[in-house]
Scaffold this active site. Structure first.
Site, PDB file in Angstrom:
ATOM      1  N   ARG A  14       0.448  -0.971   0.176  1.00 39.59           N
ATOM      2  CA  ARG A  14      -0.378  -0.214   0.486  1.00 39.59           C
ATOM      3  C   ARG A  14       0.749   1.326  -0.026  1.00 39.59           C
ATOM      4  O   ARG A  14       1.286   1.988  -1.305  1.00 39.59           O
ATOM      5  CB  ARG A  14      -1.091   0.006   1.059  1.00 39.59           C
ATOM      6  CG  ARG A  14      -2.396   1.032   1.208  1.00 39.59           C
ATOM      7  CD  ARG A  14      -1.627   2.318   1.395  1.00 39.59           C
ATOM      8  NE  ARG A  14      -0.930   2.755   3.174  1.00 39.59           N
ATOM      9  CZ  ARG A  14      -0.806   3.273   3.482  1.00 39.59           C
ATOM     10  NH1 ARG A  14      -0.588   4.790   2.377  1.00 39.59           N
ATOM     11  NH2 ARG A  14       0.144   3.745   4.915  1.00 39.59           N
ATOM     12  N   HIS A 203       4.378   4.808  12.869  1.00 35.29           N
ATOM     13  CA  HIS A 203       5.243   4.472  11.390  1.00 35.29           C
ATOM     14  C   HIS A 203       5.985   4.916  10.330  1.00 35.29           C
ATOM     15  O   HIS A 203       5.561   6.666  11.122  1.00 35.29           O
ATOM     16  CB  HIS A 203       3.555   4.583  10.890  1.00 35.29           C
ATOM     17  CG  HIS A 203       3.698   4.473   9.253  1.00 35.29           C
ATOM     18  ND1 HIS A 203       3.321   3.715   8.606  1.00 35.29           N
ATOM     19  CD2 HIS A 203       3.408   5.814   8.673  1.00 35.29           C
ATOM     20  CE1 HIS A 203       2.434   4.405   7.813  1.00 35.29           C
ATOM     21  NE2 HIS A 203       3.147   5.219   7.805  1.00 35.29           N
ATOM     22  N   CYS A 236       4.128   9.135   0.286  1.00 33.38           N
ATOM     23  CA  CYS A 236       2.718   9.409   0.025  1.00 33.38           C
ATOM     24  C   CYS A 236       2.987  10.631  -0.997  1.00 33.38           C
ATOM     25  O   CYS A 236       3.642  11.670  -1.567  1.00 33.38           O
ATOM     26  CB  CYS A 236       2.417   9.874   1.229  1.00 33.38           C
ATOM     27  SG  CYS A 236       0.445  11.199   1.154  1.00 33.38           S
ATOM     28  N   ASN A 245       9.380   4.242   3.550  1.00 33.12           N
ATOM     29  CA  ASN A 245       9.138   3.185   4.695  1.00 33.12           C
ATOM     30  C   ASN A 245      10.319   2.848   5.121  1.00 33.12           C
ATOM     31  O   ASN A 245      11.398   2.612   3.778  1.00 33.12           O
ATOM     32  CB  ASN A 245       8.000   2.666   5.023  1.00 33.12           C
ATOM     33  CG  ASN A 245       6.871   3.094   4.505  1.00 33.12           C
ATOM     34  OD1 ASN A 245       6.244   3.275   3.902  1.00 33.12           O
ATOM     35  ND2 ASN A 245       5.728   3.724   5.486  1.00 33.12           N
TER      36      ASN A 245
END
Ligand code: HMG
Ligand code: MG
Length: 279
Positions: A14, A203, A236, A245
């Site tokens: 994702r 996160h 993003c 990430n």
């Protein structure tokens, strides 16, 4: 370091793929998730049921969910921004959903076209109707690409709202990877006054190379759930300058013997998508 188990939530399919401009074949995404499923991971964020106009890369979320082979014991989750997304997620038989908001008003507007208060209002019926557990993300919890530094007193009320509407887990996002360990510790100190540590996930994006130090700082504060992506891919589309990430392999090494995840299998999974990535 204590030896409590650490849970890693793999967000590569994702967060890792959402920012890729060229559309990755659905079969490749399915193969990526299936490879991740055999690595020992217990939770995989497979896709998003967001507007395909806003995030074209994840328009095939339903097809990906239909194509994967579900391994018993693995939770397959997805992002849901509103009730339209919830209906699509239910059709896909997701095991868990994640609603997402922010601690910065400007980022919230850019990301979902709504104020923070409006997002909470949108989430209320989603939580009421969801047949599965709901995680709540708080993005830009340390820095915003538009507003700069975000203070803990802007983050805590958002966490309180997400808990109040029924989120069982809160994922605190360093969306642009700019936080340093002292800032992580400070935010957790105030957060833990209003939220049990068992409900917290961290996160971290790794733009400035601090994600591992930030993960260690969080672990020292008692956090045991971390989000990451195989191969460190990600970012993003509405947070300019943000990179991937923290890599799942780096966390598996940091928390050696505590995650139950195979580094070899992770690398095999990352190899499946690598040829398709441009970033
Ligand atoms: P909008 O355009 O304001 O929506 O988008 P709307 O309610 O005005 O509806 C417009 C049209 O979109 C309608 O269709 C709706 O049915 C449709 P029309 O009548 O024109 O034919 N629509 C949808 N279609 C499919 N699925 C849906 C959906 N909702 C409406 N769920 C919306 C508002 C929130 C949907 C949009 O802004 C959006 O999808 N944003 C997603 C942004 C996003 O995915 N960002 C990245 C994820 S967040 C992130 O990466 C951070 C995180 O990793 C943590 C961190 O790092 O900090 C989680
Ligand atoms: Mg993210």
């Amino acid at each position: 370091m204590s030896a409590d188990p650490i849970k890693i939530v793999e967000v590569g399919p994702r967060d890792g793929l959402q920012n890729e401009k060229s559309i990755i074949p659905t079969e490749t995404k399915i193969a990526f998730v299936d490879a991740l499923s055999s690595s020992g991971l217990t939770e995989i964020e497979v896709s998003s049921f967001v507007s395909p106009k806003w995030v074209p890369q994840l328009a095939d979320a339903l097809e990906v969910f239909r194509g994967i082979t579900r391994v018993p014991g693995v939770v397959y989750s997805a992002l849901v921004p509103n009730e339209v997304g919830l209906d699509r997620a239910i059709e896909a038989k997701v095991d868990k959903i994640s609603v997402f908001t922010a601690a910065s008003e400007t980022f919230s507007q850019k990301n979902v076209g709504a104020s923070i208060a409006e997002t909470i209002k949108r989430f209320r019926p989603v939580l009421q109707r969801s047949p599965v557990p709901v995680r709540g993300y708080v993005s830009t919890a340390f820095y915003c690409p538009y507003e700069g530094k975000i203070e803990p007193n802007a983050v805590v009320p958002v966490i309180e709202d997400l808990l109040e509407i029924g989120c069982v887990e809160i994922s605190i996002g360093d969306t642009i990877g700019k936080a340093i360990p002292e800032e992580v510790t400070r935010l957790l100190e105030v957060t833990l006054d209003i939220c049990p540590v068992e409900k917290i996930a961290m996160h971290f994006h790794d733009t400035f190379g601090n994600a591992i130090a930030n993960s260690s700082a969080s672990e020292r504060m008692g956090v045991r759930v971390f989000d990451s992506s195989a191969g460190g891919i990600g970012g993003c589309p509405f947070a300019p300058g943000a990179t991937g990430n923290v890599s799942t392999s780096a966390l598996v090494r940091l928390f050696e013997g505590r995650t139950g995840i195979s580094l070899e299998k992770l690398e095999e999974a990352a190899k499946i998508v690598r040829p398709f990535l441009t970033r």
